[in-house]
Design a protein around this motif. Structure first.
Motif, PDB file in Angstrom:
ATOM      1  N   MET A   1     -14.447  -9.909 -17.872  1.00 35.23           N
ATOM      2  CA  MET A   1     -14.286  -8.467 -18.117  1.00 35.23           C
ATOM      3  C   MET A   1     -12.820  -8.161 -18.398  1.00 35.23           C
ATOM      4  SD  MET A   1     -15.224  -5.276 -15.598  1.00 35.23           S
ATOM      5  CE  MET A   1     -14.829  -3.604 -16.084  1.00 35.23           C
ATOM      6  N   ALA A   2     -12.574  -7.442 -19.478  1.00 34.64           N
ATOM      7  CA  ALA A   2     -11.202  -7.109 -19.862  1.00 34.64           C
ATOM      8  C   ALA A   2     -10.694  -5.916 -19.068  1.00 34.64           C
ATOM      9  CB  ALA A   2     -11.127  -6.803 -21.354  1.00 34.64           C
ATOM     10  N   SER A   3      -9.427  -5.908 -18.752  1.00 36.66           N
ATOM     11  CA  SER A   3      -8.827  -4.785 -18.044  1.00 36.66           C
ATOM     12  C   SER A   3      -8.456  -3.699 -19.049  1.00 36.66           C
ATOM     13  CB  SER A   3      -7.584  -5.250 -17.298  1.00 36.66           C
ATOM     14  OG  SER A   3      -6.580  -5.620 -18.229  1.00 36.66           O
ATOM     15  N   ASN A   4      -7.890  -2.597 -18.550  1.00 34.60           N
ATOM     16  CA  ASN A   4      -7.542  -1.474 -19.407  1.00 34.60           C
ATOM     17  C   ASN A   4      -6.512  -1.832 -20.470  1.00 34.60           C
ATOM     18  OD1 ASN A   4      -9.291   0.199 -18.054  1.00 34.60           O
ATOM     19  ND2 ASN A   4      -7.729   1.030 -16.669  1.00 34.60           N
ATOM     20  N   ASN A   5      -5.656  -2.810 -20.177  1.00 37.63           N
ATOM     21  CA  ASN A   5      -4.631  -3.173 -21.152  1.00 37.63           C
ATOM     22  C   ASN A   5      -5.086  -4.302 -22.082  1.00 37.63           C
ATOM     23  OD1 ASN A   5      -4.545  -5.383 -19.480  1.00 37.63           O
ATOM     24  ND2 ASN A   5      -2.467  -4.999 -18.691  1.00 37.63           N
ATOM     25  N   GLY A   6      -6.348  -4.647 -22.038  1.00 42.42           N
ATOM     26  CA  GLY A   6      -6.872  -5.647 -22.957  1.00 42.42           C
ATOM     27  C   GLY A   6      -6.765  -7.073 -22.483  1.00 42.42           C
ATOM     28  N   ARG A   7      -6.198  -7.280 -21.308  1.00 43.29           N
ATOM     29  CA  ARG A   7      -6.061  -8.641 -20.754  1.00 43.29           C
ATOM     30  C   ARG A   7      -7.300  -8.972 -19.925  1.00 43.29           C
ATOM     31  NH1 ARG A   7      -1.712 -11.163 -23.268  1.00 43.29           N
ATOM     32  NH2 ARG A   7       0.137  -9.828 -23.197  1.00 43.29           N
ATOM     33  N   ASN A   8      -7.757 -10.219 -20.013  1.00 49.28           N
ATOM     34  CA  ASN A   8      -8.852 -10.600 -19.140  1.00 49.28           C
ATOM     35  C   ASN A   8      -8.305 -10.986 -17.762  1.00 49.28           C
ATOM     36  OD1 ASN A   8      -8.102 -13.402 -19.114  1.00 49.28           O
ATOM     37  ND2 ASN A   8      -9.117 -13.654 -21.109  1.00 49.28           N
ATOM     38  N   SER A   9      -9.195 -11.127 -16.809  1.00 44.74           N
ATOM     39  CA  SER A   9      -8.765 -11.351 -15.425  1.00 44.74           C
ATOM     40  C   SER A   9      -7.979 -12.646 -15.275  1.00 44.74           C
ATOM     41  CB  SER A   9      -9.977 -11.360 -14.494  1.00 44.74           C
ATOM     42  OG  SER A   9     -10.912 -12.355 -14.898  1.00 44.74           O
TER      43      SER A   9
END
Length: 358
Positions: A1-9
Motif C-alpha cells: 500500500m502506497a503512502s500519501n507521498n507515493g512511497r510504499n511501506s
C-alpha cells in the motif's frame, strides 16, 4: 500500500532506518572513544590471542552489573569492523572471543603507527561541542569558523592559548604523519635529486624526519608556527624554522605541503602557493612544490573513500573555512598562483601526491 507521498511501506522503512542510523551515529564515535580510553586494543594485543568477554571484563575490573553492557559494546564494535568475533577452543567447551582487526591494530600504543592520539583529539568534547554551532555558522555573515563562534577565536589561536590542548593536537598530527612512512616507501622517486626541501606547516617534523632518513645528504627544514618549533632540536641536515607562510618561505629546491592547503580558502592558498613558487625559483633552477592532500574524484573512488572525502570537506569548512578540492579546483589554484604544469599520483588510501612546476 502506497503512502500519501507515493512511497510504499518498504521504501519508508528504508528511509527510517537511514534516518535513525545517522541520528544515533554519534554513538559510533563514543564507542570508539570508549574503546581507546580503556585501551582495549592494547589489552587484546598483550593477551596474545583473542580474548573472551570474561577475561576482558576481569582485566578491566568491570562491575558485575555492567558485564552485559560491555558485551553489547563489543558486539557493536565487532559489527562496525573494529573487532572480529571468533570461536576459541579449550578442554571444556568452545567460547566466543574478540580478535583485533586492521583498524583496531592501528590503535595499539607503542607501535610505529598508532592513531589513538588522533582519535582522542578529534573526539575531545571541546572539538565535538563546536559542531553544535553548525546552524549559526552557516548563517554567519562575517566568515567566522565554528571555533570562532563556539570558543571566540580560531583554532590556531586557541591552540596557542591552551598548551595542553596544543600538545594533544600535535600528538594527533604526529600520529597521522606516521602513516607517511608507509606511503613514502613507494615514493622515494619524488625526492631523488633534491638537495634541499622545506616542509611548510610540518608540525613537529615526523614526515620530514622520514624523508631525512631516506636521503641523508638532503637539507631538510620544518617550517611552522614559532611557538610550536621554538624548543625543538634538529640535527646536521635537519632544522626547525619558525615563521609565517603568508609572508615568506625558506628557499629550497622543493616545498612540501602535506595536508596544509585544505585548511585554507582559495585566496589564502593562492598566497601560500605564490610564496612557494618564490621559494623554489630563487635558487636559479627549476624546483617544484609537492602537495600531499585530498583530490575528490567521485567517478574513480569507491563509495567509502568518497564518503570519507566528503566528511573531511565538511570538517575543513567548519573548522578552518577550508575545503577539499576536485582536480579542476586544484588546477585553477595552480594556474592563478603562476604555475605552469602539474601531475597527480596516488599516494595512500584517500590521499594524492601532486607535483607542481613553475
Amino acid at each position: 500500500m502506497a503512502s500519501n507521498n507515493g512511497r510504499n511501506s518498504s521504501e519508508i522503512y528504508e528511509g527510517q532506518a537511514l534516518l535513525y542510523k545517522h541520528t544515533l551515529g554519534f554513538i559510533d564515535c563514543m564507542c570508539l572513544k570508549w574503546m581507546v580510553e580503556l585501551g582495549i586494543p592494547d589489552i587484546i594485543h598483550n593477551h596474545g590471542q583473542p580474548i573472551t568477554l570474561s577475561d576482558l571484563v576481569s582485566t578491566l575490573q568491570v562491575p558485575p552489573a555492567r558485564v552485559g553492557q560491555v558485551q553489547g559494546l563489543m558486539h557493536h564494535l565487532a559489527h562496525t569492523g573494529f573487532f572480529q568475533r571468533v570461536t576459541i577452543h579449550d578442554n571444556i567447551k568452545d567460547k566466543e572471543a574478540y580478535a583485533l582487526t586492521v583498524a583496531s591494530e592501528l590503535l595499539i600504543n607503542g607501535k610505529q603507527i598508532c592513531l589513538a592520539p588522533l582519535v582522542k583529539h578529534f573526539l575531545d568534547p571541546t572539538l565535538l561541542g563546536s559542531f553544535h554551532e553548525m546552524k549559526k555558522w552557516i548563517f554567519d555573515k562575517e566568515n567566522l569558523t565554528i571555533f570562532d563562534i563556539s570558543l571566540g577565536c580560531p583554532l590556531w589561536e586557541f591552540l596557542k592559548k591552551n598548551p595542553a590542548y596544543n600538545n594533544t593536537f600535535n600528538e594527533a598530527m604526529a600520529s597521522d604523519s606516521e602513516m607517511m612512512n608507509l606511503a613514502l616507501n613507494d615514493c622515494n622517486g619524488f625526492f631523488e635529486g633534491l638537495e634541499s626541501i622545506v616542509d611548510v606547516g610540518g608540525g613537529t617534523g615526523v614526515t620530514t624526519k622520514i624523508i631525512c632518513q631516506a636521503f641523508s645528504n638532503m637539507k631538510c627544514i620544518v617550517f611552522y608556527l614559532p611557538h610550536v618549533v621554538e624548543n625543538l632540536q634538529g640535527s646536521n641536515n635537519f632544522t626547525y624554522v619558525g615563521g609565517d607562510m603568508f609572508k615568506s618561505i625558506p628557499k629550497a629546491d622543493a616545498v612540501l605541503l602535506k595536508l596544509t592547503l585544505h585548511n585554507w580558502s582559495d585566496n589564502d592558498c593562492k598566497k601560500i602557493l605564490e610564496n612557494c613558487r618564490e621559494a623554489i625559483s630563487s635558487k636559479g633552477k627549476r624546483g617544484k612544490v609537492i602537495v600531499i592532500d585530498v583530490v575528490i574524484n567521485e567517478k574513480q573512488d569507491d563509495h567509502e573513500v568518497t564518503g570519507l572525502k566528503h566528511l573531511l570537506n565538511i570538517c575543513m569548512a567548519c573548522l578552518h573555512n577550508g575545503k577539499e578540492r576536485t582536480e579542476e579546483e586544484w588546477k585553477k589554484l595552480f594556474v592563478e598562483a603562476g604555475f605552469q604544469s602539474y601531475k597527480i599520483f596516488p599516494f595512500s588510501g584517500y590521499l594524492s601526491l601532486i607535483e607542481i612546476y613553475p
